[in-house]
Enzyme design. Sequence first.
Site, PDB file in Angstrom:
ATOM      1  N   PHE A 104      19.953  45.236  -6.150  1.00 53.15           N
ATOM      2  CA  PHE A 104      20.391  45.767  -7.539  1.00 53.15           C
ATOM      3  C   PHE A 104      22.071  45.664  -7.447  1.00 53.15           C
ATOM      4  O   PHE A 104      22.642  46.137  -6.822  1.00 53.15           O
ATOM      5  CB  PHE A 104      20.002  47.374  -7.706  1.00 53.15           C
ATOM      6  CG  PHE A 104      18.733  47.370  -7.159  1.00 53.15           C
ATOM      7  CD1 PHE A 104      17.602  46.719  -7.601  1.00 53.15           C
ATOM      8  CD2 PHE A 104      18.501  48.360  -6.048  1.00 53.15           C
ATOM      9  CE1 PHE A 104      16.343  46.905  -7.078  1.00 53.15           C
ATOM     10  CE2 PHE A 104      17.224  48.588  -5.394  1.00 53.15           C
ATOM     11  CZ  PHE A 104      16.165  47.684  -6.314  1.00 53.15           C
ATOM     12  N   ASP A 130      25.132  46.245  -8.136  1.00 51.81           N
ATOM     13  CA  ASP A 130      26.064  47.390  -8.462  1.00 51.81           C
ATOM     14  C   ASP A 130      27.335  46.891  -7.874  1.00 51.81           C
ATOM     15  O   ASP A 130      27.885  45.881  -7.850  1.00 51.81           O
ATOM     16  CB  ASP A 130      25.651  48.657  -7.838  1.00 51.81           C
ATOM     17  CG  ASP A 130      25.533  48.851  -6.438  1.00 51.81           C
ATOM     18  OD1 ASP A 130      25.726  47.645  -5.870  1.00 51.81           O
ATOM     19  OD2 ASP A 130      25.825  49.986  -5.942  1.00 51.81           O
ATOM     20  N   ASP A 142      18.455  46.344   0.380  1.00 59.52           N
ATOM     21  CA  ASP A 142      19.394  47.241  -0.679  1.00 59.52           C
ATOM     22  C   ASP A 142      19.756  48.610  -0.411  1.00 59.52           C
ATOM     23  O   ASP A 142      20.791  49.013  -0.260  1.00 59.52           O
ATOM     24  CB  ASP A 142      18.750  47.073  -2.007  1.00 59.52           C
ATOM     25  CG  ASP A 142      19.665  47.752  -3.096  1.00 59.52           C
ATOM     26  OD1 ASP A 142      19.657  48.651  -3.266  1.00 59.52           O
ATOM     27  OD2 ASP A 142      20.463  47.070  -4.015  1.00 59.52           O
TER      28      ASP A 142
END
Length: 306
Positions: free
Chosen positions: A213, A215, A283
């Site tokens: 993800f 970010d 992750d």
Amino acid sequence: MEEVRASCAWVSSCASNVTLDYSGIEKAAQLMKNSIPKVEWDFERIHYFDGGPLTVQYLLVLDAVNFCFWPDEELSYEHLAKGLKETLLSDKSAFDADRLQKYTGPELRRMLKWTKPLPLENERARLLREVGIGLESSFDGKASKLVDSCENSAAKLVSLLTSHFPGFRDHAVYKGRQVFFYKRAQIFAADLWGAFKGRRYGEFKDAEALTMFADYIIPAVLEQLGVLRYSPFLSNAIASDREVACGSEEEVEIRACSVHAVEEIRDSIRKKSGKQYLSVELDLWLWAYGVKCPSLQHHRTLSMYY
Ligand SMILES: Nc1nc2c(c(CN[C@H]3C=C[C@H](O)[C@@H]3O)cn2[C@@H]2O[C@H](COP(=O)(O)O)[C@@H](O)[C@H]2O)c(=O)[nH]1
């Protein structure tokens, strides 16, 4: 998610501000291959969980506004999770679709017991209203119905989310081409998978389809591990807390190269040891490592996607 993988690999092949260091990838794979510790979902003990549909509603609300905490030095993701959990514990109907449609920025601020305005506060409230409207019009107001209709496919869940809730359409345009990330949509699938331990609402036959993800924590971890190398221009911007503009080539390259780097680490671990990790597992390990490292400097982009 093939679109995420392919478009991020392409950006990585023509990026000029961020490069993948293949010796760093090998080292990271070596480090992780024997000992990627199983990081428990909710290792921080901050989430609402009751094993049923209300947990799904909570996670959708959480991930609708799971972005951009850094402009406030004291605020973090933990405050969001805990604040929403407390809200639900004291009022089980707080996230009903009709209530979601009415929230304002200051009301969200009160849920988090925050005294200052939240970063992008009105945008966060708008996204809550969008979730309420979308749930009511297509899923009888229930996030659990949305999950039921994905037929145990994480890819279908991401696709349903992005088609019904525009706020989850996390993409960018880079050198004229569309690049996909779907960070909050994918994290919602991963949160279900983690919270329900791969069963019930978290049972996905294709969890391996999810990417990391994109970010602002994981790129900083990857850079520290020597997996990503930044140009002097970008390094200076990060070191001096200069904002990296949303949609700029640098920003897209940071996110895309992070997605591609985690795929490369995963492939390298598989080749070295035969172990088949999910990108989601890598992750969570990288993120848990990053948030425990307060000195880590990350890029600063004002964005409602991450
Ligand atoms: N790649 C990735 N990014 C993640 C998460 C999570 C939370 N995942 C939950 C899943 C299991 C655990 O129990 C966690 O509770 C948040 N973030 C992002 O971090 C940033 C917040 O940082 P800071 O300002 O320091 O609080 C912000 O962009 C936020 O969107 C993740 O897992 N992976």
